[in-house]
Design an enzyme around this catalytic site. Sequence first.
Site, PDB file in Angstrom:
ATOM      1  N   THR A 253     -43.372   3.188 -99.718  1.00  0.00           N
ATOM      2  CA  THR A 253     -42.873   4.553 -99.649  1.00  0.00           C
ATOM      3  C   THR A 253     -42.160   4.869-100.955  1.00  0.00           C
ATOM      4  O   THR A 253     -41.378   4.062-101.462  1.00  0.00           O
ATOM      5  CB  THR A 253     -41.918   4.733 -98.458  1.00  0.00           C
ATOM      6  OG1 THR A 253     -42.627   4.412 -97.259  1.00  0.00           O
ATOM      7  CG2 THR A 253     -41.423   6.162 -98.364  1.00  0.00           C
ATOM      8  N   PHE A 255     -39.508   7.093-102.888  1.00  0.00           N
ATOM      9  CA  PHE A 255     -38.307   7.893-102.632  1.00  0.00           C
ATOM     10  C   PHE A 255     -37.867   8.586-103.932  1.00  0.00           C
ATOM     11  O   PHE A 255     -38.048   8.035-105.021  1.00  0.00           O
ATOM     12  CB  PHE A 255     -37.151   7.000-102.157  1.00  0.00           C
ATOM     13  CG  PHE A 255     -37.289   6.515-100.740  1.00  0.00           C
ATOM     14  CD1 PHE A 255     -38.099   5.436-100.432  1.00  0.00           C
ATOM     15  CD2 PHE A 255     -36.583   7.132 -99.701  1.00  0.00           C
ATOM     16  CE1 PHE A 255     -38.217   4.980 -99.122  1.00  0.00           C
ATOM     17  CE2 PHE A 255     -36.694   6.677 -98.394  1.00  0.00           C
ATOM     18  CZ  PHE A 255     -37.513   5.607 -98.096  1.00  0.00           C
TER      19      PHE A 255
END
Lengths: 354, 274
Positions: A253, A255
Amino acid sequence: MHLAEIRAEIDQTDMQIVKLINQRMEYVLRTGKLKQFILDPAREEQVLKQMLSQARGLIRPEFITELYQSIISESKLLQERNLKLVGFQGEHGAWGELAVRRYAEDMIPIPCMEFAHVFEGVRDKELDFGMVPVENSLEGAVTEVNDILVETELNIAGEVVVPVRQCLLALPGTDYREIKVVYSHPQALAQCRSFLSRNKLEPRPFYDTAGAARWLSQERPSSTAVIASPIAAELYGLDVIKEDIGDNTDNFTRFLLISREPSATPGNKCSLVFSTQHRAGALFEVLQVFAENEINLTRIESRPIRRNPGAYAFLLDFLGREDDPVVQKALGRIREMTPMSRILGYYPEAAPAR
Amino acid sequence: MENLKLVAGLGKERSKIQVGNAVFGESLVIIAGPCSVESDDQIMETALAVKAAGADILRGGAFKPRTSPYAFQGLGLQGLKYLAKAGEAAGLPVITEVLDTRDVSWVAEFAQMLQIGARNMQNFSLLKEVGKCQRPVLLKRGMYSTLEEWLNCAEYIMNEGNPQVVLCERGIRTFETYTRNTLDLSAVPAVKEISHLPVITDPTHGTGKVSLIKPMCLASVAAGADGITLEVHRNPPEALSDKDQALTHGEFDEIVKEVRLLERYMKEKKDALS
């Protein structure tokens, strides 16, 4: 009750006391960002008075005074250190908190219920930064965050890529053969679909991975497990039944660090948001500018503009430096061509997750 | 043997069963490791040693079927975690025994190959359960079982949809008491006559005597076995189970060298003849 059982209850209570004190400190740090001076005798007196009104039963007034003087003095010490507060969505142990820790070890992660609260906290100066997920390698764009990025006046000051290693967690002493249902965030359940079906486990959605871990440790339902990070296991006293239960190990992921100010260090990556006119070739012409100037795009995402249905905003990331004349020439051209365009920030590109 | 539909070899190609980089039925597969996983560092140390010596698969028991209920029963889930970690560190796939139908899917999460022990050979519900899972299965021969009974157990597994069965001759009970069991080496060519499935031997349990293990390993290779499985411990006198039959790291290393030499010799001679 046996001695051991009573002691276990005491230990549980102590854990909760420390967690609540930690939560109080987090709020104290947030108010510290809004106050001009750390010293506030009137407020201290008010807190003490209010807590003294709670002195009953086994709690003597003298004990309350001593306890709260100690808490208040620790709070002031923390405020004086001028720590950098970074908001993330979810509870302690959420992947957002891991992103903060991966980005910088000296920053203090502050839990927020929703993504919007993270942005508002930064805007209102209670938080120094926000850390929000923008895209996942398996599940794609985090739409809510992208929608806020289209509208926000805040800047992107950095990025970090976090490898997501989902774990199956259960209460200590749980016989794994008894587990029947598994709670977690729908994204996490989706990432572990095949593991759950192989072991005949029923998935149940929860608003946050770490929140599910906290809920399990407090409510202690039987035959139940959760999917969350290994940090959540540590925080909420759960056993890791199995690590890395995701169906694909390439689970990352990305960020973004959200800030009121632009990045302090010059970066090699830039995020841009723009809209185009409603005519044939409008988007193509914008992309052509990047192609002609040999600027490499790393992401393009389109989101409907919510206050103007039918119109779209484009979020685009590319590799390029602010002091590069080629980049500036290209961006100048795009400003002329588009009804709306805004640089979200120049920042250093994150190292790969592995 | 007329009930063997899937196991029978007539008119079928010999099965090749892959576990990690090892392929049963292609070249000699050596499985090695302690009887039981006892601790994190114990299994790690042996994993690295057997890998260095040339083993193909790491073994280690997390659930132990012991003669006495008071004997060490294994570390369970914790043992599976240690085994998987050691296998990963050494770069070896792992095999472990499964005892309980409720454990099958979980053991399969940690191990690349499942073992059905001699005592569970005819545990039909367990056979059906491993038959439903996607992992290769090592089916040991029960100590009182005929070849026909043993092969029918393989039929149970295959009938559930799992064709990846490897057979293991581990010695049978006879009137002889000098050895723990009698390693029935004739079972190796006999199984190959009847079935297309790979067959390996377990000289550790087959003899129960360290001094007899190496000769029986060599004899197994000569008899045409597709592999051997051996118990190896970093310090056999301190092993929590089967301490009298475990090899030291050094003894194992020596056996692998000789076994590989014989394997190569046989292959070269065979190639030269054909």
